[in-house]
Design a protein around this motif. Sequence first.
Motif, PDB file in Angstrom:
ATOM      1  N   LYS A 111       0.832  -1.201   0.000  1.00 35.48           N
ATOM      2  CA  LYS A 111       0.000   0.000   0.000  1.00 35.48           C
ATOM      3  C   LYS A 111       0.866   1.250   0.000  1.00 35.48           C
ATOM      4  CE  LYS A 111      -3.971  -2.003   2.303  1.00 35.48           C
ATOM      5  NZ  LYS A 111      -4.946  -1.855   3.363  1.00 35.48           N
ATOM      6  N   ILE A 112       0.306   2.298  -0.545  1.00 34.52           N
ATOM      7  CA  ILE A 112       0.992   3.584  -0.614  1.00 34.52           C
ATOM      8  C   ILE A 112       1.430   4.051   0.770  1.00 34.52           C
ATOM      9  CG2 ILE A 112       0.685   6.037  -1.177  1.00 34.52           C
ATOM     10  CD1 ILE A 112       0.987   4.193  -3.630  1.00 34.52           C
ATOM     11  N   ARG A 113       0.589   3.890   1.774  1.00 36.33           N
ATOM     12  CA  ARG A 113       0.921   4.380   3.123  1.00 36.33           C
ATOM     13  C   ARG A 113       2.208   3.768   3.656  1.00 36.33           C
ATOM     14  NH1 ARG A 113      -2.803   5.167   6.535  1.00 36.33           N
ATOM     15  NH2 ARG A 113      -4.631   4.560   5.361  1.00 36.33           N
ATOM     16  N   ASP A 114       2.588   2.592   3.145  1.00 34.14           N
ATOM     17  CA  ASP A 114       3.791   1.919   3.619  1.00 34.14           C
ATOM     18  C   ASP A 114       5.079   2.553   3.098  1.00 34.14           C
ATOM     19  OD1 ASP A 114       2.164   0.045   4.939  1.00 34.14           O
ATOM     20  OD2 ASP A 114       2.062  -1.225   3.143  1.00 34.14           O
ATOM     21  N   ILE A 115       4.998   3.299   1.989  1.00 31.78           N
ATOM     22  CA  ILE A 115       6.218   3.847   1.388  1.00 31.78           C
ATOM     23  C   ILE A 115       6.188   5.363   1.197  1.00 31.78           C
ATOM     24  CG2 ILE A 115       6.678   1.679   0.194  1.00 31.78           C
ATOM     25  CD1 ILE A 115       5.885   3.225  -2.434  1.00 31.78           C
ATOM     26  N   MET A 116       5.036   5.988   1.379  1.00 34.33           N
ATOM     27  CA  MET A 116       4.915   7.428   1.111  1.00 34.33           C
ATOM     28  C   MET A 116       5.722   8.240   2.126  1.00 34.33           C
ATOM     29  SD  MET A 116       1.122   8.376   2.504  1.00 34.33           S
ATOM     30  CE  MET A 116       0.824   8.662   4.251  1.00 34.33           C
ATOM     31  N   THR A 117       6.049   9.444   1.725  1.00 31.03           N
ATOM     32  CA  THR A 117       6.596  10.418   2.652  1.00 31.03           C
ATOM     33  C   THR A 117       5.403  11.090   3.302  1.00 31.03           C
ATOM     34  OG1 THR A 117       8.533  10.784   1.269  1.00 31.03           O
ATOM     35  CG2 THR A 117       7.982  12.512   2.869  1.00 31.03           C
ATOM     36  N   GLY A 118       5.240  10.882   4.592  1.00 30.20           N
ATOM     37  CA  GLY A 118       4.099  11.448   5.308  1.00 30.20           C
ATOM     38  C   GLY A 118       4.345  12.888   5.714  1.00 30.20           C
ATOM     39  N   SER A 119       3.301  13.540   6.176  1.00 28.95           N
ATOM     40  CA  SER A 119       3.379  14.939   6.616  1.00 28.95           C
ATOM     41  C   SER A 119       4.095  15.806   5.597  1.00 28.95           C
ATOM     42  CB  SER A 119       4.078  15.051   7.970  1.00 28.95           C
ATOM     43  OG  SER A 119       3.410  14.294   8.930  1.00 28.95           O
ATOM     44  N   PRO A 120       3.550  15.880   4.387  1.00 30.13           N
ATOM     45  CA  PRO A 120       4.233  16.650   3.342  1.00 30.13           C
ATOM     46  C   PRO A 120       4.263  18.136   3.676  1.00 30.13           C
ATOM     47  CG  PRO A 120       2.000  16.157   2.661  1.00 30.13           C
ATOM     48  CD  PRO A 120       2.238  15.414   3.949  1.00 30.13           C
ATOM     49  N   THR A 121       5.292  18.798   3.216  1.00 32.70           N
ATOM     50  CA  THR A 121       5.389  20.242   3.393  1.00 32.70           C
ATOM     51  C   THR A 121       4.414  20.907   2.433  1.00 32.70           C
ATOM     52  OG1 THR A 121       7.685  20.100   4.056  1.00 32.70           O
ATOM     53  CG2 THR A 121       6.930  22.230   3.228  1.00 32.70           C
ATOM     54  N   SER A 122       3.573  21.764   2.978  1.00 33.68           N
ATOM     55  CA  SER A 122       2.628  22.540   2.180  1.00 33.68           C
ATOM     56  C   SER A 122       2.936  24.009   2.354  1.00 33.68           C
ATOM     57  CB  SER A 122       1.187  22.294   2.638  1.00 33.68           C
ATOM     58  OG  SER A 122       0.749  21.031   2.256  1.00 33.68           O
ATOM     59  N   VAL A 123       2.770  24.745   1.271  1.00 33.95           N
ATOM     60  CA  VAL A 123       2.987  26.185   1.307  1.00 33.95           C
ATOM     61  C   VAL A 123       1.786  26.891   0.693  1.00 33.95           C
ATOM     62  CG1 VAL A 123       5.501  25.975   1.227  1.00 33.95           C
ATOM     63  CG2 VAL A 123       4.220  26.226  -0.907  1.00 33.95           C
ATOM     64  N   SER A 124       1.599  28.133   1.084  1.00 35.59           N
ATOM     65  CA  SER A 124       0.537  28.960   0.535  1.00 35.59           C
ATOM     66  C   SER A 124       0.917  29.413  -0.872  1.00 35.59           C
ATOM     67  CB  SER A 124       0.340  30.189   1.423  1.00 35.59           C
ATOM     68  OG  SER A 124      -0.396  31.185   0.740  1.00 35.59           O
ATOM     69  N   PRO A 125      -0.047  29.494  -1.786  1.00 33.49           N
ATOM     70  CA  PRO A 125       0.265  29.991  -3.129  1.00 33.49           C
ATOM     71  C   PRO A 125       0.748  31.439  -3.130  1.00 33.49           C
ATOM     72  CG  PRO A 125      -2.093  29.547  -2.895  1.00 33.49           C
ATOM     73  CD  PRO A 125      -1.436  29.097  -1.644  1.00 33.49           C
ATOM     74  N   GLU A 126       0.553  32.139  -2.027  1.00 35.31           N
ATOM     75  CA  GLU A 126       0.955  33.544  -1.929  1.00 35.31           C
ATOM     76  C   GLU A 126       2.416  33.733  -1.511  1.00 35.31           C
ATOM     77  OE1 GLU A 126      -0.953  36.047  -3.045  1.00 35.31           O
ATOM     78  OE2 GLU A 126      -2.230  34.383  -3.660  1.00 35.31           O
ATOM     79  N   LEU A 127       3.094  32.657  -1.099  1.00 34.23           N
ATOM     80  CA  LEU A 127       4.497  32.786  -0.716  1.00 34.23           C
ATOM     81  C   LEU A 127       5.353  33.076  -1.939  1.00 34.23           C
ATOM     82  CD1 LEU A 127       5.212  29.984   1.910  1.00 34.23           C
ATOM     83  CD2 LEU A 127       5.162  32.452   2.272  1.00 34.23           C
ATOM     84  N   ASP A 128       6.454  33.791  -1.721  1.00 33.86           N
ATOM     85  CA  ASP A 128       7.350  34.081  -2.836  1.00 33.86           C
ATOM     86  C   ASP A 128       8.263  32.883  -3.109  1.00 33.86           C
ATOM     87  OD1 ASP A 128      10.230  34.716  -1.594  1.00 33.86           O
ATOM     88  OD2 ASP A 128       8.680  35.529  -0.255  1.00 33.86           O
ATOM     89  N   ILE A 129       8.811  32.848  -4.310  1.00 35.34           N
ATOM     90  CA  ILE A 129       9.633  31.734  -4.772  1.00 35.34           C
ATOM     91  C   ILE A 129      10.873  31.548  -3.901  1.00 35.34           C
ATOM     92  CG2 ILE A 129      11.091  30.972  -6.695  1.00 35.34           C
ATOM     93  CD1 ILE A 129       8.960  32.207  -8.578  1.00 35.34           C
ATOM     94  N   VAL A 130      11.515  32.634  -3.498  1.00 34.20           N
ATOM     95  CA  VAL A 130      12.732  32.538  -2.701  1.00 34.20           C
ATOM     96  C   VAL A 130      12.453  31.879  -1.349  1.00 34.20           C
ATOM     97  CG1 VAL A 130      14.543  33.863  -1.532  1.00 34.20           C
ATOM     98  CG2 VAL A 130      13.844  34.485  -3.846  1.00 34.20           C
ATOM     99  N   THR A 131      11.379  32.264  -0.706  1.00 36.19           N
ATOM    100  CA  THR A 131      11.027  31.684   0.595  1.00 36.19           C
ATOM    101  C   THR A 131      10.798  30.177   0.469  1.00 36.19           C
ATOM    102  OG1 THR A 131      10.070  33.760   1.361  1.00 36.19           O
ATOM    103  CG2 THR A 131       9.338  31.748   2.476  1.00 36.19           C
ATOM    104  N   VAL A 132      10.101  29.769  -0.572  1.00 39.87           N
ATOM    105  CA  VAL A 132       9.835  28.345  -0.782  1.00 39.87           C
ATOM    106  C   VAL A 132      11.125  27.604  -1.112  1.00 39.87           C
ATOM    107  CG1 VAL A 132       8.583  26.667  -2.179  1.00 39.87           C
ATOM    108  CG2 VAL A 132       7.437  28.754  -1.421  1.00 39.87           C
ATOM    109  N   ALA A 133      11.966  28.185  -1.948  1.00 36.57           N
ATOM    110  CA  ALA A 133      13.243  27.548  -2.293  1.00 36.57           C
ATOM    111  C   ALA A 133      14.095  27.340  -1.042  1.00 36.57           C
ATOM    112  CB  ALA A 133      13.993  28.393  -3.320  1.00 36.57           C
ATOM    113  N   ARG A 134      14.117  28.315  -0.169  1.00 33.57           N
ATOM    114  CA  ARG A 134      14.892  28.181   1.066  1.00 33.57           C
ATOM    115  C   ARG A 134      14.310  27.103   1.980  1.00 33.57           C
ATOM    116  NH1 ARG A 134      15.766  34.626   1.688  1.00 33.57           N
ATOM    117  NH2 ARG A 134      17.625  34.735   0.375  1.00 33.57           N
TER     118      ARG A 134
END
Length: 139
Positions: A4-27
């Motif tokens: 099953k996917i749950r056995d191999i997935m990376t849990g608790s994925p990092t989510s960001v707001s669409p309003e964040l700037d590219i530099v902040t997300v890259a960092r």
Amino acid sequence: MATKIRDIMTGSPTSVSPELDIVTVARAMRDEDIGAVLVAEGDDLKGLVTDRDLVIRGLAAGGDPSQSKIGGIASSVTATVGPDDSLDKAAQIMRERSVRRLPVIEDGRPVGIVSIGDLAIEEDSGSALADISAARSNG
């Protein structure tokens, strides 16, 4: 062997707001040593951004990355899987959609990401892709 996917997935994925700037997300991606983030408003998944997206759609497109919003370069999510879906289903979707990562959605909210590397490690731990995917980052 995981089925099953749950056995191999990376849990608790990092989510960001669409309003964040590219530099902040890259960092954030650098600091967390990750290659992809989900773009979401609350539990509403809007897209996915990879390190490649940052370069191709962000930096190479010109403009000021500290002013450009991550939502503007996010790839739309064309497919998802559930944590109880099979590894074969994820592989089939990746093949059909030509994608390397799939958000994992449970009860309408993102709970993980599964990558082609995750599948490679599980399916054929001796393959070159599995070796590369399992290796520590050189960054």
